[in-house]
Scaffold this active site. Structure first.
Site, PDB file in Angstrom:
ATOM      1  N   GLY A  12       0.550  -1.011  -0.208  1.00  0.00           N
ATOM      2  CA  GLY A  12       0.052  -0.072   0.065  1.00  0.00           C
ATOM      3  C   GLY A  12       0.689   1.387  -0.086  1.00  0.00           C
ATOM      4  N   ASP A  14       1.479   3.693   2.309  1.00  0.00           N
ATOM      5  CA  ASP A  14       2.474   3.841   3.519  1.00  0.00           C
ATOM      6  C   ASP A  14       3.575   2.644   3.360  1.00  0.00           C
ATOM      7  OD1 ASP A  14       0.793   5.827   4.163  1.00  0.00           O
ATOM      8  OD2 ASP A  14       0.107   5.309   6.125  1.00  0.00           O
ATOM      9  N   TYR A 156     -15.262   1.228  10.632  1.00  0.00           N
ATOM     10  CA  TYR A 156     -13.938   1.244  10.316  1.00  0.00           C
ATOM     11  C   TYR A 156     -13.414   1.897  11.624  1.00  0.00           C
ATOM     12  CZ  TYR A 156      -9.557   3.357   8.953  1.00  0.00           C
ATOM     13  OH  TYR A 156      -8.217   3.725   9.115  1.00  0.00           O
ATOM     14  N   LYS A 160     -10.619  -0.043  14.421  1.00  0.00           N
ATOM     15  CA  LYS A 160      -9.444   0.931  14.683  1.00  0.00           C
ATOM     16  C   LYS A 160      -9.236   1.034  16.036  1.00  0.00           C
ATOM     17  CE  LYS A 160      -6.877   1.024  11.005  1.00  0.00           C
ATOM     18  NZ  LYS A 160      -5.299   0.453  10.734  1.00  0.00           N
ATOM     19  N   HIS A 186      -3.347  11.139   5.201  1.00  0.00           N
ATOM     20  CA  HIS A 186      -1.965  11.464   4.504  1.00  0.00           C
ATOM     21  C   HIS A 186      -2.106  10.769   3.160  1.00  0.00           C
ATOM     22  CE1 HIS A 186      -2.112   8.002   6.938  1.00  0.00           C
ATOM     23  NE2 HIS A 186      -1.455   7.238   6.567  1.00  0.00           N
ATOM     24  N   ARG A 191      -1.444   7.150  -3.404  1.00  0.00           N
ATOM     25  CA  ARG A 191      -2.969   7.125  -2.753  1.00  0.00           C
ATOM     26  C   ARG A 191      -4.035   6.084  -3.755  1.00  0.00           C
ATOM     27  NH1 ARG A 191      -5.563   6.667   1.923  1.00  0.00           N
ATOM     28  NH2 ARG A 191      -6.245   8.580   2.648  1.00  0.00           N
TER      29      ARG A 191
END
Ligand code: G4F
Length: 343
Positions: A12, A14, A156, A160, A186, A191
């Site tokens: 991904g 990150d 979600y 988390k 971010h 992205r």
């Protein structure tokens, strides 16, 4: 001692930026990636090639956060000194469509990885958890800090929040060096195209080149605290390199609307845009051609947001010496130019 990182969700956005940072800093990097029918490793191909040329260790494995035995085997085989947990169903709107899957991956998956780390990682292994501003949801105030009460508003965010607390529990109960990075949005040219920033830059590039007519968006007046992903992975790494494990808000402290993002992206692409109408009837016209290039669709609307999600990263600035290098204008320009070049 040589440093070995294990990254879940390595393919991904990150995962790819962190891989580059860690390889530059001499780490061996091992990554877990979910199998999908389409090959999805384009973000890490260059890093892999560079690692191969430099003779560095960079290994990829298929795995899934729902498969404990896979996580155990991976940790036993690579004995990481640092673990970064990025694997997640990361789309807020999609978590309403897939609430059980989201909970299994984001909440139980984190627990499985912590258990594997506790039993089989190298002694003193450090653990980073990708926590999120979505845990604040309807927070009582803005900006939010590490001490703001949580009030998630989506499957979600709730999943988390479980992961956040189980990470804190493993730190407090077992003494694991485990940190939560509470990251605000971010973004980057890497992205995914169903997040609003990339959807905007990718679609505008296609519109500019005559490959697409309109960009359909949801709430134009929603605000986000948007930073650059490359800056944010640096903060994660700094967290794991402190003597004491702790939790940190990572944010720019400034918010902009989706509308402002569209306007800045249009300016960068050399497109004039004029808004007409209101709410779901609002449209953006190209001032040169008169064509409608942005439309608002109920399909992408989310419930009204009561609190603006804006982060106060004072603790990270003071304790980690971290600050973002790329501001909002720089971020939009970077993303827009990359999409204009690549489309
Ligand atoms: O880009 P988004 O989908 O990101 P969102 O929901 O804020 O979540 C992202 O950031 C979180 C914080 O770091 C992460 F935890 C999460 O995993 C993810 O990375 O939406 C941003 C805003 C929302 O207010 C949304 O309602 O843009 C608004 N929006 C307006 N039109 C749209 C659209 N969002 C999307 N995805 N698509 C639209 O057409």
């Amino acid at each position: 001692m040589s440093k070995t990182a294990l990254i879940t969700g390595i393919a991904g956005q990150d995962g790819s930026y962190l891989t580059e940072l860690l390889l530059e800093n001499g780490y061996d990097v091992h990554g877990i990636d979910r199998r999908s029918s389409l090959f999805n490793r384009r973000r890490i191909e260059e890093a892999r090639e560079n690692a191969r040329r430099r003779g560095q260790v960079f290994e990829l494995y298929y795995g899934d956060m729902s498969d404990s035995s896979n996580l155990y085997r991976r940790i036993i085989s690579c004995k990481p000194t640092e673990i970064y947990n990025f694997a997640s169903q990361s789309h807020v709107a999609i978590s309403f469509e897939e609430p059980e899957h989201t909970t299994d991956v984001n909440a139980n998956g984190t627990l499985r990885l912590l258990e594997a780390a506790r039993h089989f990682a190298a002694d003193g292994c450090r653990f980073y958890q990708a926590s999120t501003s979505e845990m604040f949801g309807d927070a009582p105030h803005s900006p939010q800090t590490e001490n703001t009460p949580f009030h998630p508003r989506s499957p979600y965010g709730v999943a988390k929040l479980y992961a956040y607390w189980i990470v804190r529990n493993y730190r407090e109960h077992y003494g694991l060096h485990a940190c939560n990075g509470i990251l605000y949005n971010h973004e980057s040219p890497r992205r995914g195209e169903n997040f609003v920033t990339r959807k905007i830059t990718y679609s505008l590039a296609r519109i500019k080149k005559g490959l697409q007519d309109t960009l359909m968006l949801g709430n134009l007046d929603n605000r986000r605290d948007w930073g650059f992903a490359g800056d944010y992975v640096r903060a994660m790494w700094l967290m794991l390199n402190q003597d004491a494990a702790d939790d940190y808000v990572i944010a720019t402290g400034q918010t902009h609307t989706v509308r402002e993002f569209v306007e800045k992206a249009c300016e960068t692409a050399g497109i004039g845009i004029a808004w007409e109408g209101e709410g779901a009837g609002e449209k953006g016209r190209d001032t040169r051609t008169g064509k409608t290039i942005v439309e608002v669709s109920k399909k992408f609307f989310r419930p009204a947001e009561k609190t603006v999600l804006c982060g106060d990263a004072k603790k990270a600035r003071e304790k980690l010496g971290w600050k973002p290098e790329i501001d909002f204008d720089g971020l939009v320009e970077l993303m827009m130019k990359c999409d204009l070049d690549s489309v």
